[in-house]
Design a protein around this motif. Structure first.
Motif, PDB file in Angstrom:
ATOM      1  N   PHE A   1       6.244  14.362   3.332  1.00  0.00           N
ATOM      2  CA  PHE A   1       7.468  13.870   2.717  1.00  0.00           C
ATOM      3  C   PHE A   1       7.842  14.684   1.484  1.00  0.00           C
ATOM      4  O   PHE A   1       9.009  14.757   1.108  1.00  0.00           O
ATOM      5  CB  PHE A   1       7.351  12.378   2.400  1.00  0.00           C
ATOM      6  CG  PHE A   1       7.410  11.526   3.637  1.00  0.00           C
ATOM      7  CD1 PHE A   1       8.598  11.368   4.326  1.00  0.00           C
ATOM      8  CD2 PHE A   1       6.282  10.909   4.128  1.00  0.00           C
ATOM      9  CE1 PHE A   1       8.669  10.612   5.474  1.00  0.00           C
ATOM     10  CE2 PHE A   1       6.336  10.138   5.269  1.00  0.00           C
ATOM     11  CZ  PHE A   1       7.528   9.989   5.953  1.00  0.00           C
ATOM     12  N   ASP A   2       6.890  15.317   0.844  1.00  0.00           N
ATOM     13  CA  ASP A   2       7.188  16.189  -0.279  1.00  0.00           C
ATOM     14  C   ASP A   2       7.907  17.446   0.204  1.00  0.00           C
ATOM     15  O   ASP A   2       8.849  17.917  -0.438  1.00  0.00           O
ATOM     16  CB  ASP A   2       5.891  16.548  -1.004  1.00  0.00           C
ATOM     17  CG  ASP A   2       6.151  17.132  -2.369  1.00  0.00           C
ATOM     18  OD1 ASP A   2       7.023  16.595  -3.076  1.00  0.00           O
ATOM     19  OD2 ASP A   2       5.481  18.103  -2.731  1.00  0.00           O
ATOM     20  N   VAL A   3       7.498  17.975   1.333  1.00  0.00           N
ATOM     21  CA  VAL A   3       8.159  19.148   1.898  1.00  0.00           C
ATOM     22  C   VAL A   3       9.579  18.798   2.323  1.00  0.00           C
ATOM     23  O   VAL A   3      10.501  19.614   2.196  1.00  0.00           O
ATOM     24  CB  VAL A   3       7.337  19.715   3.077  1.00  0.00           C
ATOM     25  CG1 VAL A   3       8.119  20.738   3.865  1.00  0.00           C
ATOM     26  CG2 VAL A   3       6.046  20.327   2.561  1.00  0.00           C
ATOM     27  N   GLU A   4       9.785  17.581   2.781  1.00  0.00           N
ATOM     28  CA  GLU A   4      11.135  17.147   3.141  1.00  0.00           C
ATOM     29  C   GLU A   4      12.051  17.207   1.932  1.00  0.00           C
ATOM     30  O   GLU A   4      13.199  17.619   2.030  1.00  0.00           O
ATOM     31  CB  GLU A   4      11.114  15.727   3.711  1.00  0.00           C
ATOM     32  CG  GLU A   4      10.195  15.518   4.896  1.00  0.00           C
ATOM     33  CD  GLU A   4      10.591  16.308   6.110  1.00  0.00           C
ATOM     34  OE1 GLU A   4      11.764  16.678   6.247  1.00  0.00           O
ATOM     35  OE2 GLU A   4       9.708  16.559   6.950  1.00  0.00           O
ATOM     36  N   VAL A   5      11.555  16.813   0.774  1.00  0.00           N
ATOM     37  CA  VAL A   5      12.359  16.853  -0.447  1.00  0.00           C
ATOM     38  C   VAL A   5      12.672  18.298  -0.826  1.00  0.00           C
ATOM     39  O   VAL A   5      13.766  18.603  -1.307  1.00  0.00           O
ATOM     40  CB  VAL A   5      11.624  16.119  -1.594  1.00  0.00           C
ATOM     41  CG1 VAL A   5      12.329  16.314  -2.911  1.00  0.00           C
ATOM     42  CG2 VAL A   5      11.512  14.645  -1.266  1.00  0.00           C
TER      43      VAL A   5
ATOM     44  N   PRO B   1      17.873  22.634  -1.827  1.00  0.00           N
ATOM     45  CA  PRO B   1      18.895  23.680  -1.640  1.00  0.00           C
ATOM     46  C   PRO B   1      20.179  23.130  -1.033  1.00  0.00           C
ATOM     47  O   PRO B   1      21.268  23.609  -1.339  1.00  0.00           O
ATOM     48  CB  PRO B   1      18.250  24.684  -0.693  1.00  0.00           C
ATOM     49  CG  PRO B   1      16.819  24.352  -0.663  1.00  0.00           C
ATOM     50  CD  PRO B   1      16.662  22.943  -1.100  1.00  0.00           C
ATOM     51  N   TRP B   2      20.062  22.126  -0.194  1.00  0.00           N
ATOM     52  CA  TRP B   2      21.253  21.517   0.380  1.00  0.00           C
ATOM     53  C   TRP B   2      22.098  20.862  -0.705  1.00  0.00           C
ATOM     54  O   TRP B   2      23.319  21.002  -0.722  1.00  0.00           O
ATOM     55  CB  TRP B   2      20.842  20.480   1.435  1.00  0.00           C
ATOM     56  CG  TRP B   2      21.998  19.695   1.937  1.00  0.00           C
ATOM     57  CD1 TRP B   2      22.917  20.088   2.867  1.00  0.00           C
ATOM     58  CD2 TRP B   2      22.369  18.389   1.524  1.00  0.00           C
ATOM     59  NE1 TRP B   2      23.837  19.109   3.062  1.00  0.00           N
ATOM     60  CE2 TRP B   2      23.520  18.039   2.239  1.00  0.00           C
ATOM     61  CE3 TRP B   2      21.854  17.470   0.625  1.00  0.00           C
ATOM     62  CZ2 TRP B   2      24.164  16.823   2.086  1.00  0.00           C
ATOM     63  CZ3 TRP B   2      22.484  16.254   0.471  1.00  0.00           C
ATOM     64  CH2 TRP B   2      23.621  15.935   1.185  1.00  0.00           C
ATOM     65  N   ALA B   3      21.448  20.168  -1.631  1.00  0.00           N
ATOM     66  CA  ALA B   3      22.188  19.502  -2.698  1.00  0.00           C
ATOM     67  C   ALA B   3      22.843  20.512  -3.632  1.00  0.00           C
ATOM     68  O   ALA B   3      23.956  20.287  -4.120  1.00  0.00           O
ATOM     69  CB  ALA B   3      21.245  18.589  -3.484  1.00  0.00           C
TER      70      ALA B   3
END
Length: 121
Positions: free
Chosen positions: A73-77, A82-84
């Motif tokens: 879940f940390d990698v998901e963040v 970069p998307w944000a």
């Protein structure tokens, strides 16, 4: 594109230099380092606590599961940052793709809740 035989020479030189530095550092430190062998020196030392018993005792698999889930879940963040930052450039297409990404992330989290992977017994 045609490569010359000397195009990769700087990379080869850097690899040789790095490997040579590692070997030289290990060799010189073994020569210059102290060589005091005693019973007290060869004992394991863990944060000031005396070592007792075997270090290979089994422990709960939940430690590993929680660690792996944290990394997942940390990698998901990390993918969301970069998307944000580039939200305006991606437009609606980027919003749609991030929505799918978040949906799959929530499905994975719900699956973990269903399998009770996050409960600590």
């Amino acid at each position: 594109m045609q490569y010359n035989q000397f195009d990769l020479l700087p990379i080869l030189m850097q690899l040789i230099l790095a490997a040579g530095f590692v070997v030289l550092t290990i060799f010189v430190s073994s020569l210059l380092g102290p060589k005091r062998i005693s019973k007290n020196k060869e004992q394991n030392f863990e944060c000031g606590i005396e070592s007792v018993g075997n270090a290979r005792i089994p422990f709960n698999i939940k430690y590993f599961l929680i660690a792996i889930l944290f990394v997942l879940f940390d990698v998901e963040v990390i993918f969301m940052y970069p998307w944000a930052v580039n939200f305006k450039e991606f437009g609606w297409d980027g919003l749609w793709k991030m929505g799918i990404f978040m949906f799959l992330l929530v499905i994975g989290l719900l699956y973990e809740f269903k399998k009770k992977g996050l409960e600590w017994d």
